[in-house]
Design an enzyme around this catalytic site. Structure first.
Site, mmCIF file in Angstrom:
data_model
loop_
_atom_site.group_PDB
_atom_site.id
_atom_site.type_symbol
_atom_site.label_atom_id
_atom_site.label_comp_id
_atom_site.label_asym_id
_atom_site.label_seq_id
_atom_site.Cartn_x
_atom_site.Cartn_y
_atom_site.Cartn_z
ATOM 1 N N ASP A 30 15.671 -15.632 11.518
ATOM 2 C CA ASP A 30 16.297 -17.193 11.797
ATOM 3 C C ASP A 30 17.777 -17.484 11.752
ATOM 4 O O ASP A 30 17.690 -16.905 11.146
ATOM 5 C CB ASP A 30 15.778 -17.952 10.908
ATOM 6 N N ASP A 34 16.925 -22.427 9.224
ATOM 7 C CA ASP A 34 15.778 -23.722 8.696
ATOM 8 C C ASP A 34 14.748 -22.773 7.990
ATOM 9 O O ASP A 34 13.692 -23.905 7.799
ATOM 10 C CB ASP A 34 15.362 -24.671 10.097
ATOM 11 N N ASP A 38 13.280 -18.100 15.513
ATOM 12 C CA ASP A 38 13.997 -18.711 16.842
ATOM 13 C C ASP A 38 14.355 -17.973 17.877
ATOM 14 O O ASP A 38 14.299 -16.564 17.235
ATOM 15 C CB ASP A 38 15.322 -20.172 16.794
ATOM 16 N N ASP A 212 -3.352 -15.942 26.884
ATOM 17 C CA ASP A 212 -4.211 -16.558 25.818
ATOM 18 C C ASP A 212 -5.922 -17.049 26.498
ATOM 19 O O ASP A 212 -5.554 -17.538 27.380
ATOM 20 C CB ASP A 212 -2.900 -18.097 24.843
ATOM 21 N N GLU A 283 -5.879 -11.936 27.186
ATOM 22 C CA GLU A 283 -6.512 -11.895 26.193
ATOM 23 C C GLU A 283 -8.181 -12.435 25.940
ATOM 24 O O GLU A 283 -8.527 -12.915 26.462
ATOM 25 C CB GLU A 283 -5.723 -12.803 24.959
HETATM 26 C C1 NOJ Z 1 -5.728 -16.669 20.356
HETATM 27 C C2 NOJ Z 1 -3.459 -16.434 20.190
HETATM 28 O O1 NOJ Z 1 -3.801 -15.583 19.450
HETATM 29 C C3 NOJ Z 1 -3.985 -17.783 18.921
HETATM 30 O O2 NOJ Z 1 -3.353 -17.390 17.115
HETATM 31 C C4 NOJ Z 1 -4.583 -19.236 19.003
HETATM 32 O O3 NOJ Z 1 -4.986 -19.263 18.072
HETATM 33 C C5 NOJ Z 1 -5.843 -18.595 19.814
HETATM 34 N N1 NOJ Z 1 -5.373 -18.483 20.872
HETATM 35 C C6 NOJ Z 1 -5.968 -20.185 20.108
HETATM 36 O O4 NOJ Z 1 -4.471 -20.298 21.318
#
Ligand code: NOJ
Length: 535
Positions: A30, A34, A38, A212, A283
């Site tokens: 950080d 705050d 970041d 994601d 993922e």
């Molecule tokens: C997978 C991500 O790694 C996770 O952290 C997130 O909550 C979900 N996808 C939804 O985007």
């Protein structure tokens, strides 16, 4: 198992054998005090990552977001949240990383936007039947949700919006939190927008994307009910601890639909037009190594996270099964495997393996085994310090999983990093600042500074293991050969080295050779909860 060594030509891309270090932006460092990490904080601390000996960093989302799911609810895909800095800070971070020889992977969130994204706001304003609503999955369904789907974070996957005069409000789909409406990938505008987003970041010099919920974009077109067999549920994606079990017999009309692959073929072509072997990693919580392999066919993703390795319990049989299954699967499509033990969605691996001294010994042993395997490996910030899962007080929890289900959720693996000093904030931010989750006082012994000075520390072990990996992995090839060594031992040969991991309770004979590196003390025999490389 004997796999061909194919280290030639196009198989030399940097990512195939890279070690990538995951940075959870709000918890790394950080700079502005705050209490939230970041981008300038990251830039200032990148030397730690370089000194560790990894090849790349992956940053969790940093886009403007109301932060209902810590940035996985994106309100603008082409900017930086003021919490984390500015686009200029992002450019400076990428430039510094490149100077230090680190590639940069950023997180892309295509399954859903934030409910504060201008598209969703426009959809609410425009009303039923509008082109604006067609970018999401809105349905009329008088009397209740359109189907029985559940949100990954608990509760129904549908929320009803306010009705206009004389109407009943429509329902919109959200496979995650109600602040994360799912996009309608059957609408071509959605696909076009994401191609622009890819180009925006590729033009700024990023080396890759972590995608994601890559298995989520398309849903069965008729949005039919899920057939639920009690006891056979599976939490796909972000869920914590034991709810993440590998299943192959679950009906999932919301995940892993065949149409999704067309999207990744298009993205592959976009990336291929850039220099420098830009990459993307999926993922995708698919049901099996075989379904994962479909995402890494030569014209789709570069690689996919191998969650089977992370989900395996502490058992030689299970680890060996995953290793064999992984190679069988990736081999079918000519891909290279990946390995991961921790990330921001799961309990840290020392805790999963029982915690305390035994959990840490096992974690180090599993890590050393993973680092010997061909393919690439992903590390999660703080694992190089042996950090455990933290029990976060309810007042500091902010995971939507906690708010929707009462499950403590994932905050315990997201506690800010301890860098130096004897009291919180341990150099995470300016002295006197309060990190967004309090750090345990015991972390005074686990700071980067404390461990850097101790040759027996977990940090020293990670540095040594990564250095050893570097010296042999260039020439060791992409194949391994499993060696029979008893039911409690995982043992394989890779090029010049033999790797042994003892998951049993008794010491076992070491394979022939000189111990090059071990995860803990080794004498004549290999003790329980220990791994070694011999050569
Ligand atoms: C997978 C991500 O790694 C996770 O952290 C997130 O909550 C979900 N996808 C939804 O985007």
């Amino acid at each position: 198992m004997d796999l061909n060594d194919q280290m030639q030509g196009s198989r030399r891309e940097w990512w195939r054998h890279a070690v990538t270090y995951q940075i959870y932006v709000r918890s790394f460092a950080d700079a502005d005090g705050d209490g939230i990490g970041d981008l300038p904080g990251i830039t200032a601390r990148l030397e730690h990552v370089r000194d560790l000996g990894v090849d790349a960093i992956w940053l969790n989302p940093f886009y403007p977001s109301p932060q209902h799911d810590h940035g996985y609810d994106v309100a603008d895909y082409c900017d930086i949240d003021p919490l984390f800095g500015t686009l200029a800070d992002a450019d400076a971070m990428v430039e510094r990383a490149h100077e230090l020889g680190l590639k940069v992977i950023i997180d892309l969130v295509p399954n859903h936007t934030s409910n504060e994204h201008p598209w969703f706001q426009a959809a609410l304003a425009a009303g039923p039947g509008s082109p604006e609503r067609d970018r999401y999955l809105f349905r009329d369904s008088p009397g209740g949700p359109p189907n029985n789907w559940k949100s990954v974070f608990g509760g129904p996957a549908w929320t009803q919006v306010e009705a206009g005069p004389g109407e009943e409000g429509q329902w919109y789909l959200h496979l995650f939190d109600s602040t994360q409406p799912d996009l309608n990938w059957r609408n071509p505008e959605v696909g076009d927008m994401f191609v622009d987003v890819l180009r925006f970041w590729l033009d700024r010099g990023v080396d890759g994307f972590r995608v994601d919920v890559a298995h989520g974009l398309f849903k069965a077109e008729d949005l039919r009910d899920q057939i639920v067999v009690p006891g056979h549920e599976r939490m796909s994606g972000a869920s914590a601890g034991e709810s993440m079990v590998e299943r192959t017999d679950v009906d999932e009309p919301m995940w892993d639909q065949p149409e999704v692959h067309e999207v990744y073929r298009r993205w592959h072509e976009v990336l291929a037009k850039y220099d420098g072997d830009r990459m993307m990693v999926a993922e995708a919580w698919t049901q099996s190594p075989e379904s994962m392999a479909r995402y890494i066919r030569p014209d789709e993703f570069s690689q996919a996270f191998n969650f089977a390795w992370l989900l395996a319990p502490w058992s030689a049989e299970d680890f060996t099964r995953v290793i064999t299954g992984t190679f069988e699967a990736v081999d079918q499509v000519g891909a290279t495997p990946t390995w991961v033990l921790s990330n921001h969605d799961v309990d840290r691996h020392p805790s999963r393996y029982g915690g305390g001294a035994r959990g840490l010994a096992r974690a180090r042993a599993a890590t050393l085994t993973m680092l010997a395997l061909p393919g690439s490996a992903y590390l999660y910030q703080g694992e190089e310090l042996g950090l455990e899962q933290v029990e976060v007080e309810p007042e500091f929890r902010s995971d939507p999983l906690w708010f929707r289900t009462g499950n403590p959720g994932r905050d315990g693996c997201r506690v800010p990093m301890p860098w130096s000093g004897s009291a919180p904030p341990f150099g995470f931010g300016p002295t006197g600042g309060q990190p967004w989750i309090p750090q345990p006082a015991e972390w005074s012994e686990l700071t980067v500074a404390a461990q850097a000075a101790d040759p027996a520390s977990t940090l020293a072990f990670y540095r040594a293991a990564l250095a050893a990996r570097r010296t042999f992995s260039e020439t060791a090839g992409e194949g391994i050969e499993l060696v029979e060594a008893g039911t409690d031992v995982v043992c394989f040969r890779r090029g010049p080295i033999t790797v042994a991991l003892n998951c049993g309770t008794e010491p076992v004979a070491l394979p022939p050779g000189e111990v090059l590196i071990a995860s803990g003390p080794v004498g004549e025999k290999l003790p329980p909860d220990t791994a070694a490389w011999l050569g």
